[in-house]
Structure formats: C-alpha cells, structure tokens
Scaffold this motif. Sequence first.
Motif, PDB file in Angstrom:
ATOM      1  N   VAL A  59       0.830  -1.200   0.000  1.00 49.71           N
ATOM      2  CA  VAL A  59       0.000   0.000   0.000  1.00 49.71           C
ATOM      3  C   VAL A  59       0.866   1.251   0.000  1.00 49.71           C
ATOM      4  O   VAL A  59       0.603   2.224  -0.714  1.00 49.71           O
ATOM      5  N   GLU A  60       1.906   1.261   0.821  1.00 50.96           N
ATOM      6  CA  GLU A  60       2.802   2.403   0.876  1.00 50.96           C
ATOM      7  C   GLU A  60       3.449   2.652  -0.494  1.00 50.96           C
ATOM      8  O   GLU A  60       3.593   3.799  -0.945  1.00 50.96           O
ATOM      9  N   LYS A  61       3.848   1.537  -1.135  1.00 52.11           N
ATOM     10  CA  LYS A  61       4.460   1.682  -2.459  1.00 52.11           C
ATOM     11  C   LYS A  61       3.484   2.274  -3.471  1.00 52.11           C
ATOM     12  O   LYS A  61       3.819   3.154  -4.283  1.00 52.11           O
ATOM     13  N   LEU A  62       2.235   1.785  -3.380  1.00 50.57           N
ATOM     14  CA  LEU A  62       1.207   2.324  -4.300  1.00 50.57           C
ATOM     15  C   LEU A  62       0.951   3.807  -4.049  1.00 50.57           C
ATOM     16  O   LEU A  62       0.724   4.594  -4.969  1.00 50.57           O
ATOM     17  N   GLU A  63       0.965   4.227  -2.770  1.00 51.34           N
ATOM     18  CA  GLU A  63       0.753   5.627  -2.455  1.00 51.34           C
ATOM     19  C   GLU A  63       1.863   6.495  -3.038  1.00 51.34           C
ATOM     20  O   GLU A  63       1.627   7.595  -3.546  1.00 51.34           O
ATOM     21  N   ILE A  64       3.092   6.004  -2.935  1.00 55.03           N
ATOM     22  CA  ILE A  64       4.217   6.769  -3.497  1.00 55.03           C
ATOM     23  C   ILE A  64       4.073   6.909  -5.007  1.00 55.03           C
ATOM     24  O   ILE A  64       4.268   7.988  -5.585  1.00 55.03           O
ATOM     25  N   ILE A  65       3.697   5.789  -5.672  1.00 55.80           N
ATOM     26  CA  ILE A  65       3.519   5.834  -7.136  1.00 55.80           C
ATOM     27  C   ILE A  65       2.399   6.806  -7.527  1.00 55.80           C
ATOM     28  O   ILE A  65       2.523   7.601  -8.471  1.00 55.80           O
ATOM     29  N   ALA A  66       1.291   6.755  -6.785  1.00 49.00           N
ATOM     30  CA  ALA A  66       0.158   7.632  -7.087  1.00 49.00           C
ATOM     31  C   ALA A  66       0.533   9.096  -6.924  1.00 49.00           C
ATOM     32  O   ALA A  66       0.143   9.957  -7.716  1.00 49.00           O
ATOM     33  N   GLN A  67       1.289   9.432  -5.889  1.00 48.28           N
ATOM     34  CA  GLN A  67       1.706  10.808  -5.654  1.00 48.28           C
ATOM     35  C   GLN A  67       2.608  11.299  -6.780  1.00 48.28           C
ATOM     36  O   GLN A  67       2.480  12.440  -7.257  1.00 48.28           O
ATOM     37  N   THR A  68       3.530  10.415  -7.211  1.00 43.88           N
ATOM     38  CA  THR A  68       4.422  10.789  -8.319  1.00 43.88           C
ATOM     39  C   THR A  68       3.633  11.049  -9.599  1.00 43.88           C
ATOM     40  O   THR A  68       3.875  12.025 -10.322  1.00 43.88           O
ATOM     41  N   LEU A  69       2.688  10.152  -9.865  1.00 37.90           N
ATOM     42  CA  LEU A  69       1.857  10.339 -11.083  1.00 37.90           C
ATOM     43  C   LEU A  69       1.047  11.633 -11.020  1.00 37.90           C
ATOM     44  O   LEU A  69       0.873  12.333 -12.030  1.00 37.90           O
ATOM     45  N   SER A  70       0.532  11.950  -9.851  1.00 39.60           N
ATOM     46  CA  SER A  70      -0.254  13.170  -9.700  1.00 39.60           C
ATOM     47  C   SER A  70       0.600  14.403  -9.974  1.00 39.60           C
ATOM     48  O   SER A  70       0.159  15.353 -10.628  1.00 39.60           O
ATOM     49  N   GLN A  71       1.843  14.405  -9.476  1.00 39.95           N
ATOM     50  CA  GLN A  71       2.737  15.522  -9.705  1.00 39.95           C
ATOM     51  C   GLN A  71       3.057  15.674 -11.201  1.00 39.95           C
ATOM     52  O   GLN A  71       3.060  16.786 -11.759  1.00 39.95           O
ATOM     53  N   LYS A  72       3.325  14.539 -11.870  1.00 35.46           N
ATOM     54  CA  LYS A  72       3.603  14.580 -13.305  1.00 35.46           C
ATOM     55  C   LYS A  72       2.384  15.073 -14.087  1.00 35.46           C
ATOM     56  O   LYS A  72       2.498  15.839 -15.060  1.00 35.46           O
ATOM     57  N   PHE A  73       1.184  14.622 -13.683  1.00 38.84           N
ATOM     58  CA  PHE A  73      -0.042  15.035 -14.377  1.00 38.84           C
ATOM     59  C   PHE A  73      -0.244  16.543 -14.261  1.00 38.84           C
ATOM     60  O   PHE A  73      -0.577  17.224 -15.241  1.00 38.84           O
ATOM     61  N   ASP A  74      -0.046  17.068 -13.015  1.00 38.80           N
ATOM     62  CA  ASP A  74      -0.189  18.519 -12.825  1.00 38.80           C
ATOM     63  C   ASP A  74       0.818  19.277 -13.678  1.00 38.80           C
ATOM     64  O   ASP A  74       0.493  20.320 -14.274  1.00 38.80           O
ATOM     65  N   SER A  75       2.059  18.751 -13.756  1.00 44.20           N
ATOM     66  CA  SER A  75       3.078  19.417 -14.564  1.00 44.20           C
ATOM     67  C   SER A  75       2.710  19.415 -16.046  1.00 44.20           C
ATOM     68  O   SER A  75       2.812  20.441 -16.732  1.00 44.20           O
TER      69      SER A  75
END
Length: 468
Positions: A59-75
């Motif tokens: 779950v922790e790993k998935l949260e990290i991946i989701a946060q990274t994707l969100s940052q890239k999407f916003d960029s």
Amino acid sequence: MQTSHPTSLPPYLTHPPEASGPPHSAPTLFANVSGSLDDQGICQCSVYLPDTTFPVQKVEKLEIIAQTLSQKFDSELSKVTQYIKAMEVYEQKIQNLTIRVELMEKTSGSYTELDFQLLKVEIKEMEKLIIQLKSTLVGSNVIVEQLYVEIKNLTMIVNDLELMDKNNVLAIRRQIVNLQNQLKACEENSSKTTEPPYFAPGSCSHGGILNITRPYIIQLNWRGFSFKYGAWGRDYSPLTPEKAMYWVAPLNTEGRYLEYYRLYNSYDDLLLYKNPREYRVTYGEGSGTTVYNNFMYFNVYSTRDIAKLDLNKNTVVLRKALPDAVYGNRFSYAGVAWQDMDFTVDENGLWVIYSTEASTGNIVISKLNETSLDVLNTWETKQYKPAVSNAFIICGVLYATRTMNTRTEEIFYTYDTNTGRESQISIIMDKMLETVQSINYNPSDQKLYVYNDGYLVTYNLIFQPVLQ
C-alpha cells in the motif's frame, strides 16, 4: 513451502482431532495433503498456508507511485495550458501575416523592399517559436504541425513575391506612379475650358477640321416624315455673306425625284414655317442639290446634265452635260440611291462630286465655273464612291463620311485638291436617325447642313491651326 521432517510424527500432526458438536464456518488452518518418502526416509510434502497478514508495504508503495503520477499530471497539464495560450498567439500572428501577404499578392504594385524584410523577420521569429514548441511535445500534435505547415507556406509565398520584384515589379510600380501623375495632370489640363481658335468665315487660314459638335436638330422637313430623302442649307453669296436665305428641297417619297422646294428669307421664318416661297421644278434627281449665290444646282432627271436654276424666277437658265459622268444610280453613295452627282460649295466656289466608268467607281472631283458650268479642273481619287455615305468640300479639301452604326458617322477620308494628297482621319459624327441623305457646307457660318431621314440638322465645325 516445502519442509523435511522424520517419518514418525505425533498423531495430532497427522490426524486432526474429531470435531465435537455441530460444524461451523471457521477457516481451516491447513489441509491434508499427499506426501512421499525419499531414499533417505524423509517425508516430502507441500503445505499451503493462507496469507492472513495485511500488505502494508504494498500500500505504501502504491501511495508513493500515485503521488508521483499526480505531480507529473499537474506538470503536464500546466504545460498543455501554456501550449494552448502559445498556439492562440501563434494563430493570431499567422492570420495577420496571411492578411498582409494576401494584400501584397493583390496589390503587387504597392509594396517595397522594406515590406519584404519585415515579413521575413516576423516569419523567422514564428518559425523559431513553433520549432521550440514542437521539441517540448512528446509525440505528434496535429495543431502544432498545421501551424508549422502554414508558416512554411507563408515563407514560400513571400519568396515568390520577392522573386517577382527581381523582375522589376518595383520598377514598374514607380513607372505606374509616374504615369498616374501624368494622367492626373492631363485630366486637370483637359478640365480647363479653352476656347477653340477663331477663323473668320470664308477664310482658309486653318489646317482643316479638328472636331465637330453634336447635332442640333432644327425641325422636320415641311413635307413630313415620309419624305426621308432630300437636301437643305443656307445660300452662300461671297459678296453678301451675311445674307440668310434658307432652302429646303425634299425629294418625293420614292427618294428619286426633286419636284418641290421652299425658300425662307430668315432663320426665324424657317423655324416657324413662316412666309415660305414654294416652287415646283420638273425634274431634278437625287439628293445632291446645292444653292450658291441665289442659284440652285442639281442633276437633271435620268441624264448626266447639270441644271442651273435662278431662284428669283424659278427658271432653269442653263443646262449642260458633265463630261463622262455616270448616271442612273450607277455609282451612288452607300445607303443613298440616285445621288450620282453631288454638288457642293466652299470658300472657292462650286464643285461637283461624281464618278466615271474610267475611274471604276472611284470619286472624281471637278471644280465648276458657276456661270458657264464648264469644268475648270478635275481630280481623280482612289476612294470608291459606293463605299462612302456622303461627302463635302471645305477650302478645296474633300471630306468623305462612312456609316459606323445607326447613330454614328465617321469622317474618315480626305483629298486635298491643293496638293493632290489623300489621307485617313477619324472624326466622329453623332446622328439622330440612321441615314444621312446629304451634307452641305456653308462658308458664311462654317456649319454643316445635314438632311437626316427627313430631319433638318446642323453641326458646328472646329478647325485646327495650320501645322508648322
């Protein structure tokens, strides 16, 4: 998971205790499985254990991946917004450039070299921006590609226009501007009203006809509209040029016989049909009649004879044949029958225009002695008489007309008896009706008296100075 253990196991490991009481749904921790003994007497078996532990690490790993994707999407979303704004600016610039290039294409004579240079600078700047935009995008983008193609097209169009300039478009533009200035100056000069040069009546100090006014319609002939053929004019008396006697001689309705004519002692009498003197003759032929110094001259019916009629007495005082002249409608004018002889008067006296068989139908001009009707001199021209609609003489120069259409005649040919020279000119005469039956010139007022399908019409002449 595979394990090894001794062959003798406690009973509770190999045989589960029997359940007492009713069955329930609690999960089984393990199940009986088949095993085997190896060569050393060790039991080999597989045991499947349920994963009852919560996967916190996953779950922790998935949260990290989701946060990274969100940052890239916003960029990336921010970049797209910037791209949209940039493309809107580029599109507006391309539209402005397109309008300017189209204007240059339509008005090829209104641009300069500076226009080319400015366009090139702007297009180069646009091209750099669009290339930069393409490099920041991953993959293809239809809008950006379309902008890039349009910029390339603009570049080609401007290059073509500049190539046209190498073919002296700008030089031609300067010539056009110069010509426009000259035309403007010419129009300004032409708008200034200038008086035509004055030449005294009876004088031949001019250089011939320069122009002619529009027709001035006097009235319908006194016999009516059916009498389309005839002649009219003003008597010319060299000793009394101020004399104003007008004569009107319509032919009969068949357009051949001259039988009646009228005389008016003033222009007012003519306009009002007032105090006319009406006479009968038997017979004249054709519309070639003229009046000179109170005598009427006409072709006698069905002969080559000339008749001289005293208007004071209505009496033929002299009749004489014109040598070799054809008659009987042999070589009449175009559109006007029976005018084998056309008598005319100018500053020098009495003339006759006709043809002979020897001239093969070309115009012959003879100067007559108005007293004896003898031929004083003769000139043969190269102009075919049936190709001419009418003719008259001014200062010894024959002017011939031809029909252009139903409302226009052209004075197109001259023969100067003073020099023997022929020439082509072009002076347009407007007319009210289709056929001009006769033209008589009067030196007293320098007007043409025209009989036009039964109507009495006058024209004022404008003479040019003698060319040096």
